[in-house]
Design a protein around this motif. Sequence first.
Motif, PDB file in Angstrom:
ATOM      1  N   ILE A   6      72.980 -13.096 -37.813  1.00  0.00           N
ATOM      2  CA  ILE A   6      73.576 -14.311 -38.387  1.00  0.00           C
ATOM      3  C   ILE A   6      75.021 -14.058 -38.784  1.00  0.00           C
ATOM      4  O   ILE A   6      75.915 -14.861 -38.499  1.00  0.00           O
ATOM      5  N   ILE A   7      75.262 -12.919 -39.445  1.00  0.00           N
ATOM      6  CA  ILE A   7      76.610 -12.613 -39.940  1.00  0.00           C
ATOM      7  C   ILE A   7      77.570 -12.332 -38.796  1.00  0.00           C
ATOM      8  O   ILE A   7      78.726 -12.761 -38.814  1.00  0.00           O
TER       9      ILE A   7
ATOM     10  N   LEU B 221      80.539 -17.939 -34.916  1.00  0.00           N
ATOM     11  CA  LEU B 221      80.548 -19.044 -33.954  1.00  0.00           C
ATOM     12  C   LEU B 221      80.748 -20.377 -34.668  1.00  0.00           C
ATOM     13  O   LEU B 221      81.506 -21.241 -34.211  1.00  0.00           O
ATOM     14  N   LYS B 222      80.093 -20.537 -35.808  1.00  0.00           N
ATOM     15  CA  LYS B 222      80.264 -21.768 -36.604  1.00  0.00           C
ATOM     16  C   LYS B 222      81.697 -21.878 -37.109  1.00  0.00           C
ATOM     17  O   LYS B 222      82.307 -22.952 -37.070  1.00  0.00           O
TER      18      LYS B 222
ATOM     19  N   SER C 204      82.148 -32.952 -26.963  1.00  0.00           N
ATOM     20  CA  SER C 204      81.710 -31.582 -26.637  1.00  0.00           C
ATOM     21  C   SER C 204      81.684 -30.705 -27.868  1.00  0.00           C
ATOM     22  O   SER C 204      80.759 -29.904 -28.073  1.00  0.00           O
ATOM     23  N   ILE C 205      82.704 -30.859 -28.712  1.00  0.00           N
ATOM     24  CA  ILE C 205      82.747 -30.052 -29.947  1.00  0.00           C
ATOM     25  C   ILE C 205      81.601 -30.443 -30.871  1.00  0.00           C
ATOM     26  O   ILE C 205      80.934 -29.586 -31.462  1.00  0.00           O
TER      27      ILE C 205
ATOM     28  N   TYR D 187      76.417 -29.183 -33.377  1.00  0.00           N
ATOM     29  CA  TYR D 187      75.018 -29.469 -33.682  1.00  0.00           C
ATOM     30  C   TYR D 187      74.105 -28.363 -33.150  1.00  0.00           C
ATOM     31  O   TYR D 187      73.179 -27.920 -33.832  1.00  0.00           O
ATOM     32  N   TYR D 188      74.380 -27.903 -31.939  1.00  0.00           N
ATOM     33  CA  TYR D 188      73.546 -26.837 -31.369  1.00  0.00           C
ATOM     34  C   TYR D 188      73.670 -25.557 -32.201  1.00  0.00           C
ATOM     35  O   TYR D 188      72.678 -24.891 -32.484  1.00  0.00           O
ATOM     36  N   ILE D 189      74.918 -25.233 -32.585  1.00  0.00           N
ATOM     37  CA  ILE D 189      75.126 -24.014 -33.392  1.00  0.00           C
ATOM     38  C   ILE D 189      74.434 -24.151 -34.736  1.00  0.00           C
ATOM     39  O   ILE D 189      73.816 -23.200 -35.233  1.00  0.00           O
ATOM     40  N   PHE D 190      74.529 -25.345 -35.345  1.00  0.00           N
ATOM     41  CA  PHE D 190      73.864 -25.559 -36.629  1.00  0.00           C
ATOM     42  C   PHE D 190      72.354 -25.396 -36.487  1.00  0.00           C
ATOM     43  O   PHE D 190      71.701 -24.784 -37.334  1.00  0.00           O
ATOM     44  N   ARG D 191      71.806 -25.939 -35.414  1.00  0.00           N
ATOM     45  CA  ARG D 191      70.357 -25.815 -35.213  1.00  0.00           C
ATOM     46  C   ARG D 191      69.942 -24.357 -35.014  1.00  0.00           C
ATOM     47  O   ARG D 191      68.941 -23.899 -35.582  1.00  0.00           O
ATOM     48  N   GLU D 192      70.731 -23.605 -34.211  1.00  0.00           N
ATOM     49  CA  GLU D 192      70.412 -22.187 -34.008  1.00  0.00           C
ATOM     50  C   GLU D 192      70.540 -21.409 -35.313  1.00  0.00           C
ATOM     51  O   GLU D 192      69.724 -20.531 -35.618  1.00  0.00           O
TER      52      GLU D 192
END
Length: 534
Positions: free
Chosen positions: A39-40, A46-47, A154-155, A160-165
């Motif tokens: 995560i770190i 990435l976020k 796209s951003i 949203y995908y990064i937040f979900r992961e």
Amino acid sequence: MNQIFRPASTVAATVVLTIFLFLPVIWMSNEAYKQFNYIIQHELPLKNVTEKIIYLDEVLTMSANMYANTGNEQWKTRYELFGRELDTALQQFMNLAEHRFLIERAKTINTSNQKLIEIEKQSFALTKQGQIAAAQALLSSIEYQTEKTKLGASIDTSSYYIFRELHTEITSYRGHLFLSILFSVLSLILLIPLWFIVLCLLQDYLKARKTAQSALLQANQELELRVDQRTHELSDKNIRLKQTVKELKQTQTQLIHAEKMSSLGQMVAGIAHEINNPLNFISGNLSYTKAFTQDLLNLVNIYQQHYSQPPAAIQTVIEDMDLDFATQDFTQMLSSMMQGVNRIQGIVQSLRTFSRLDESELKKVDIHESIDSTLLMLQYRLQSTHNQCKICLIKEYAVLPLVECYSSELNQVFLNILSNAIDALEERRLQCMLEQDNNHVSNLCIRTEVISPSWIGIHCIDNGMGISDSIKHKIFDPFFTTKAIGKGTGLGLSTSYQVIVKQHSGKLSCNSTIGKGTEIVIEIPVAQTSAINS
């Protein structure tokens, strides 16, 4: 019992069982640690880089429009500067993207960005030729807006995908951490009674051995008396030998005790570190536990009032468990746990004073307390390390009344100003090192004063490099900074000016001399209502 009991085998078996029970705990802790590192090292960067891309895209759009509207070359220079940062951020995003979905989004973002850059450069050329209306029309064209929409979509999809992961990884991490704590507690519940039994057996074994040693010692004394009658020299040697053995035993005991204390210290340090993580879970759930427990006890009391003669089986259970004692003792136990949690939470009270997340409205606060909490946040920069000298902090506090203000915003102002002062002192120290001036001492003075019954003043004075008159009038401008790229955003003093002047109806000024230092002066009213009326 002593003939059957074998201390070495029993202790070895208990140790093996202990290791066996803690192996799952170690494995789950290791899995949680791996997830935390992932995560770190991946999800959070990435976020952050996604948020940075959003910010830089807005800055570039604003700079392009401002240049097209005003023709000011500074906006073009700023556009080029932040354009390079956006290229770097996009490259980082593509490097961090592992999933095929994110890779495709990264390519789409990059393609849209390149098209936007082409259109914006065309508008720059038109602006430079004096065709401002054409440049503005180009930036308002359907093609430009379409690419902006495609880039934003796209951003947003990537975010949203990064937040979900990230949410999935954090949930998994919490699950492993919870299982690790659960297995630890269950292992301790099993092992503490087991070790207690083993220690009791060892104690009995040692008592029997001590009795045998006492009998043997008595026989040795009788033998020594006989030997003493025959030979005095042998007796003297025997006495010296006993003294030596006694000293060796004492030394051995001291070494064992020292080793135990060292091991205990390491174990306590490790346990303290592990307890700090689940403390927030305990603190958050303890109050609910107490409330639920009180509801259950009230339910039992109501049940006893309405059914004073319960069935024999229930009455037997009540008598066996001593319900009244268990009720009182459990309530006291919860209160003790609350006190323990409150004591630990009291340690971070000074940090809460700095953040003041619970005080978002106007409130009367102690300015000195706010300054001290900010200094606590910067304590690591004030102390000496291997690559920097200690900064001499001077406090000249006057007796100030409580000041009505937005405390969290004001604390941020203190943090910005004090951080800039420390940066200036560090820059001056590096210059003194190059000039081989070993007599320079870095000083940071904080002085408060009562200007009038309705106004107070706060002075932050350093003996750093100072600010030249040519740029002194720009230091409160947005995005203006004298620091290297990546070290300063140019928003600290600008934000501070907004908080002091706009939000608190105060004054923020700078007095500086090159080579002597800088003084930042904050003047704010004691009460915001009186400031508005005046």
